[in-house]
Structures are given as C-alpha cells and as structure tokens.
Enzyme design. Structure first.
Site, mmCIF file in Angstrom:
data_model
loop_
_atom_site.group_PDB
_atom_site.id
_atom_site.type_symbol
_atom_site.label_atom_id
_atom_site.label_comp_id
_atom_site.label_asym_id
_atom_site.label_seq_id
_atom_site.Cartn_x
_atom_site.Cartn_y
_atom_site.Cartn_z
ATOM 1 N N ASP A 18 0.895 -1.173 0.000
ATOM 2 C CA ASP A 18 0.000 0.000 0.000
ATOM 3 C C ASP A 18 0.920 1.206 0.000
ATOM 4 O O ASP A 18 2.103 1.044 -0.307
ATOM 5 C CB ASP A 18 -0.980 -0.028 1.182
ATOM 6 C CG ASP A 18 -2.265 0.728 0.852
ATOM 7 O OD1 ASP A 18 -2.152 1.858 0.341
ATOM 8 O OD2 ASP A 18 -3.372 0.219 1.088
ATOM 9 N N HIS A 36 1.788 1.593 -3.094
ATOM 10 C CA HIS A 36 0.832 2.350 -3.906
ATOM 11 C C HIS A 36 1.345 3.725 -4.247
ATOM 12 O O HIS A 36 0.694 4.444 -4.982
ATOM 13 C CB HIS A 36 -0.522 2.473 -3.196
ATOM 14 C CG HIS A 36 -1.292 1.197 -3.150
ATOM 15 N ND1 HIS A 36 -2.565 1.118 -2.655
ATOM 16 C CD2 HIS A 36 -0.960 -0.053 -3.534
ATOM 17 C CE1 HIS A 36 -2.988 -0.136 -2.734
ATOM 18 N NE2 HIS A 36 -2.026 -0.865 -3.252
#
Ligand SMILES: *[C@@H]1O[C@H](CO)[C@@H](O)[C@H](O)[C@H]1NC(C)=O
Ligand SMILES: *[C@@H]1O[C@H](CO)[C@@H](O)[C@H](O)[C@H]1NC(C)=O
Length: 372
Positions: free
Chosen positions: A208, A231
């Site tokens: 993430d 991410h």
C-alpha cells in the site's frame, strides 16, 4: 574528531536536549552502563517509569496486548533482538511509543516482527480475518527514530503523529506478502496531524502507500527513500470535516525511487470529500519511477473509486514536479490528473519524462511545463 569533541562539549556545557544530537547505536550504547533491560511484556510499565536508558530485548508480547512505551523526557530507547506478538484478531497496535525529546534506535540485527503471514488472506482491511493495525504507532514531540527494522506487518506498518520527528534508516520488509497477493493495506510509513518531519535513508517493500503524508501535516521532507510494491509516494486528504485536519502544506519528496507499485507519485483527496481544506506547496524532485501498474503520476480527487467523479471541496495548488523520470510497461499510463471542478491550480512541472507507455495521459487539468 573536531566534530566529536564539539558535540561532547556542547552536551556537557550547554546541556542541549538529547534530540539535538543524533546518536548512532554504538554511541548510544556507550552513554551509560546502566541501561534498564525490558525482557518481557510485564516488566515494561515499571521500567519506562524509572529509566531513561532502556533496551527492549527480543520477546513475545502476549496476544491482544500493546507494548506501551510511554517514555520519560530525554529517554534513549534501543531495540535489540526479535520482538514478536502473539496472534489475535484485534485492532492493535502492537507497539506504541510516546515521549518528548526522545531517541529510539534499532540495533543492527533487531527486528520488530509483525508475523503478518499468520493473518494475510488477500483481503487486507476490507474483509477476511480481523488484522491488527500498526506494528509501530508513535505519538511524540521532538523525536528521532533510527534504524528501525519492521517485518511482515498484518495491516499498516508505522504511523506517527506529532511534531519535530525524524525517521531515518527504516527498513520495512513485507516481501513475504507479495506471494499470491496475500498482503494488502500494509502502508509503510504514515504521518498525520504532524509538523517538521524528516523521513530519510529508508527502504520500504510493501503493498500500500510507501510513505503517506495525511491531513493536518506541514513542513515535511522525505529524502532518499526507496520503495517497491506499494501504492505510491503519497499525499492523502479529505477524510476530516475541518480544514485544520485536512490541510497539507509544504511537503517535499526528493531523491526517491519507486517501482512495482500502483502509482509512483500519488496525490489524492477522497470522494466523498468530508470537509474543506487545501493541499499546497507540494514538491517532488528527482524521483525515479519504474514499472508501475496503473499510473506513474496520479493526482486525483476521485479516490478511491477512480471513476472521474472528482470532488472539489478541497483545493490543490502548487503541486510541483521537477526531474521526474522513469519507464512503465504494459497498459500503465504516464500521467492521470483528475481534479474537481476548478479545484486545481498553479502546478508547475519541469523535466517530467516517463517512457514506455502505450496509453495516453488522462488530464482534466494541465500543469504548466507539461503537455498532457
Ligand atoms: C564504545 O565503548 C567501547 C568500549 O569502551 C569502545 O571501544 C568503543 O570505541 C566505543 N564506541 C563508540 C562509538 O563510542
Ligand atoms: C518547508 O518545510 C521545510 C522542512 O521540510 C522547511 O525547512 C521550510 O522552511 C518550510 N518552508 C516554508 C515556506 O514553510
């Protein structure tokens, strides 16, 4: 030699605070022979109340418990050995550190091991078994965290609130979570409600946001951080109802690299956006981006749906990119900018060059210095 002498001299004579001088592990260890050793969960509360020089050794924290380290002012805390946490399906965090003028330093082989592999089920925060959030949670003023090794976070790795905080030499290793996509939402380093922050010389392998600067933060400098998976080198807001908790001001990412991620540079506000606020004076400088899955650069106000239905409750201004280079493959895009109506302004980009994309950029706002 001179520097060393000077530093020692100023401690004695001027008595400046401990955080003014950044210790390395060896120097910290030599400060006194009177370190107090926390060798089990039960010993921690008494030791943190009486000692300012503490070693946390390797042991297992009982399932469902937080190792609370509410440190005295000017404490020096060292991590040695492998710290683990019994498995339980609860909220977390595993470790919580508070204090003022403190230094927290990891010994070479120490690891704070979240044993995420015992929880990961491919569903992250949105389903499956309940996973404890945050291996390391800190709420501090004037603090240096150095050489902290974190492995296999179930959900979220390190989160921090406070001011005058340095994170340096972090090594977040969630590599085990890539296999079969089992780990999700393992955000690396996140700051919220913060000011005067430095994050540097760190590596994050996760699933993430790599580094995420959230609402209420200002004066943040991130340098020499290298990310894989993840991410993005992120800035995120829109989740609070008031401007003071949504505003993000003066954040710089410099000399960083990111690869194998959904996005590289990622500035996002949520839709629905819960309150007003402004994201202002954001700089990404000398960033290397490789092999992202979605967009090398994504600036959006339609997070997380990505459906083009952007909110304009929050303004974004002066989101500046300088020397952003790299390459993408497959259907990944170079740039996606999706702003709410009238909410983006004064973006200045120079030398932004991402190669290899077969998909056109998608921009509803065009920064000066870039042809979308
Ligand atoms: C720490 O102390 C040891 C033993 O006195 C010494 O050999 C070593 O050089 C010291 N290290 C630092 C970094 O001060
Ligand atoms: C921006 O933040 C940096 C620290 O990251 C600080 O040195 C600088 O003075 C700040 N600039 C402004 C205009 O606030």
């Amino acid at each position: 030699m001179f520097m060393k002498y000077f530093v020692t001299f100023s401690v004695i004579v001027v008595g400046i605070s401990a955080t003014t001088i950044e210790y390395d592990y060896e120097t910290a260890k030599n400060l006194t022979s009177d370190y107090c050793y926390i060798k089990s969960y039960n010993e921690a509360p008494a030791i943190v109340k009486k000692c300012t020089h503490i070693v946390v050794t390797g042991f297992e924290v009982p399932a469902g418990k937080t190792l609370e380290l509410n440190l005295l002012k000017q404490s020096v805390l060292l991590f040695e050995g492998t710290l683990t946490f019994g498995v339980a399906h609860w909220d977390g965090p595993f470790t919580h550190i508070t204090g003022q003028n403190i230094q927290v330093i990891g010994g070479t082989n120490h690891v704070i091991h979240g044993h995420g592999e015992k929880y990961w089920d491919g569903q992250g925060d949105s389903g499956g078994v309940k996973k404890p959030r945050r291996v390391l949670s800190v709420q501090v003023q004037k603090a240096i965290f150095k050489n902290i090794n974190i492995k296999n976070c179930p959900l979220f790795c390190a989160t921090a609130l406070g001011h005058d905080i340095t994170f340096t030499g972090f090594n977040i290793d969630n590599n085990d979570g890539f296999k079969n996509g089992v780990a999700r939402n393992t955000d690396g380093i996140s700051f919220a409600q913060c000011s005067n922050i430095i994050v540097k010389d760190s590596k994050v392998y996760n699933q993430d946001d790599c580094v995420n600067i959230l609402g209420g933060c200002k004066n943040v400098y991130v340098e020499n951080v290298h990310c894989w998976g993840s991410h993005g080198l992120s800035i995120t807001s829109g989740m609070a109802t008031t401007a003071d908790k949504n505003d993000i001001y003066n954040v710089t990412y410099q000399d960083c690299s990111i690869g194998g991620s959904y996005a590289g540079i990622h500035v996002k506000t949520t839709q629905p956006c819960l309150g007003p606020g402004t994201i202002r004076k954001i700089t990404y400088k000398n960033i290397q981006i490789t092999d992202v899955i979605r967009d090398a650069i994504e600036i959006q106000q339609d997070y997380p749906k990505n459906d083009g239905n952007s909110a304009n409750k929050m303004a974004m201004t002066e989101v500046n990119l300088i020397d952003v280079t790299g390459s993408v493959t497959g259907s990944a895009r170079r740039v996606r900018i999706n702003c709410g109506s009238g909410s983006c302004s004064n973006f200045r980009w120079s030398n932004v060059k991402i190669t290899g994309s077969k998909t056109d950029d998608s921009c509803n706002y065009i920064p000066s210095g870039y042809s979308c």
